[in-house]
Design a protein around this motif. Sequence first.
Motif, PDB file in Angstrom:
ATOM      1  N   SER A 241      -5.210   2.872  -5.211  1.00  0.00           N
ATOM      2  CA  SER A 241      -6.235   2.019  -4.587  1.00  0.00           C
ATOM      3  C   SER A 241      -7.349   1.740  -5.598  1.00  0.00           C
ATOM      4  O   SER A 241      -7.631   2.568  -6.470  1.00  0.00           O
ATOM      5  CB  SER A 241      -6.806   2.684  -3.336  1.00  0.00           C
TER       6      SER A 241
ATOM      7  N   ASN B 115      -5.697   5.524   1.802  1.00  0.00           N
ATOM      8  CA  ASN B 115      -5.082   4.350   2.415  1.00  0.00           C
ATOM      9  C   ASN B 115      -5.754   4.174   3.787  1.00  0.00           C
ATOM     10  O   ASN B 115      -5.511   4.957   4.705  1.00  0.00           O
ATOM     11  CB  ASN B 115      -3.567   4.610   2.536  1.00  0.00           C
TER      12      ASN B 115
ATOM     13  N   ASP C  12       0.864  -1.189   0.000  1.00  0.00           N
ATOM     14  CA  ASP C  12       0.000   0.000   0.000  1.00  0.00           C
ATOM     15  C   ASP C  12       0.897   1.235   0.000  1.00  0.00           C
ATOM     16  O   ASP C  12       0.812   2.074   0.885  1.00  0.00           O
ATOM     17  CB  ASP C  12      -0.917   0.001   1.235  1.00  0.00           C
TER      18      ASP C  12
END
Length: 486
Positions: free
Chosen positions: A266, A16, A10
């Motif tokens: 993402s 996040n 990530d």
Amino acid sequence: DAVVHWFKMDLRTGDNQALFLASEKAREAGVPLIGLYIVSPQDFEAHLTAPIRVDFMLRSLEVLKADLEALDIPLWIETVDKRARVPERIMELLTEWRAGHIFANMEYEVDELRREAKLVRLYAEKGIAMEVVHDTCVVPPGQLTTGTGRQYAVYSPWFRSWVRHVHENQELLELAERPGMNPPSARERYSSLFECDVPHAPEGKTLSEEEAKVFHALWPAGEHEAMKRLAKFCEDAVGGYGRNRDLPSTPGTSNLSVHFASGTLSARTAVRTARDSNKTKKLDGGNEGIQTWISEVAWRDFYKHVLVHWPYVCMNKPFKPEYSNISWSYDASHFSSWTEGRTGFPIVDAAMRQLRGMGWMHNRCRMIVASFLAKDLLLDWRMGERFFMEHLIDGDFASNNGGWGFAASVGVDPQPYFRIFNPLLQSEKFDPDGEYIRKWVPELKGVVGKAIHDPYGRGEGDRARKAGYPEAIVQHKGAREKALAD
Ligand code: FAD
């Protein structure tokens, strides 16, 4: 005295989940936030991580480190040689930093899930709270079940349920805020943490200078590049995605898989951005290209859900136990012809050379070469799966395993065993002018017209032979009959 966020796959500050929660916790408690990243060479080995992928992650870490530093948040990067030592080493760091809280996003592969469960217990005993949250999928695994409460094994009904679920739970597309500035004390108290450098790739995972030059130009790393690429794709290409996505000679796809795989982008941000470029708020309405692209990003969720529900796919087993007994071939010469792009099937060879040349292969071609390996060469699909992981910049266990299971007809939702890709027809349909083949198989540059798809069968054998291009190593028809009989 501090809150820690453990970065894994990530590598971004925007949207996040765990990083956002960690920063909220730090803000409430009035303590600094510290970022942590562990380089684990044994994990790279165990996961067959390609050198090009390691390189991309390390370059992305440079970007992440700079972004965090601008917020006065240190990113401590440490190499831990023995993967079994990782839990203790993190514990030592938490103690040294007097951190009471550590956050991380969940990884769904079996080893990682087990490790995280162990960590939560271990740290709790020492009075440190560990929170591991869902982040990587738009819809977290476990939220979608069939009418009878079972997990879907077939994509289409699963996707309808995915769309419905997102429509009914709009918060799934809400983006997590970036962390704010650390308190001024952070620079002073943790000054040494700001001084660490991003390490070089571990032994066995390095690129040659020449490779680095080519790959760095092809794949700019980090979150900002991901956002730029996403914006450009949504502006220029997503509308035509439905038409162009199957043509490997056209830049019709997003090339974002590397960013999803390293977490520099993402899936929520991607789906939301695509949806916002549509005229409707519905994921299954409006522009067809946008709808199709969103449904492709959903495949990524699908395979992660599969992994969570049937974790034995992580253990080299086919999804369907009855396929454990197929007697696959292990012919080394066939396998090396395949890996080197010298099978005598131009579309297959072009694709395999693209993989080596870019660390990436077009989706249509991934299906063609996977089907060819399993159903024409009758080789164990796990050899191909492994080779892909060792060379892909976007290598992702769930998607790769799912893709191979699909193509070899041993996975969830497989293409039926009787549907075998004919490489020649695929080539004529998806690379009609042979542009892709000519780009990656220079020996065939001089071959004109339709002979490009099958030079030896269509009167261009002499030219191909002179240029050093091999004849077909198997006959598709014979191989097909054998695959069906087996
Ligand atoms: P786009 O067409 O722009 O699609 C957008 C995103 O949707 C992709 O970036 C990817 O995250 C997701 N996506 C698209 N198609 C699929 C799919 N079939 N399955 C899962 N996710 C999908 N993808 C990986 O990310 N890593 C892998 O290791 C991987 N291995 C594969 C192996 C085989 C045998 C096959 C058939 C497919 C594999 N894929 C894998 C899926 C797909 O080929 C790539 O995601 C895609 O080619 C990436 O290019 P793009 O970003 O331009 O895709």
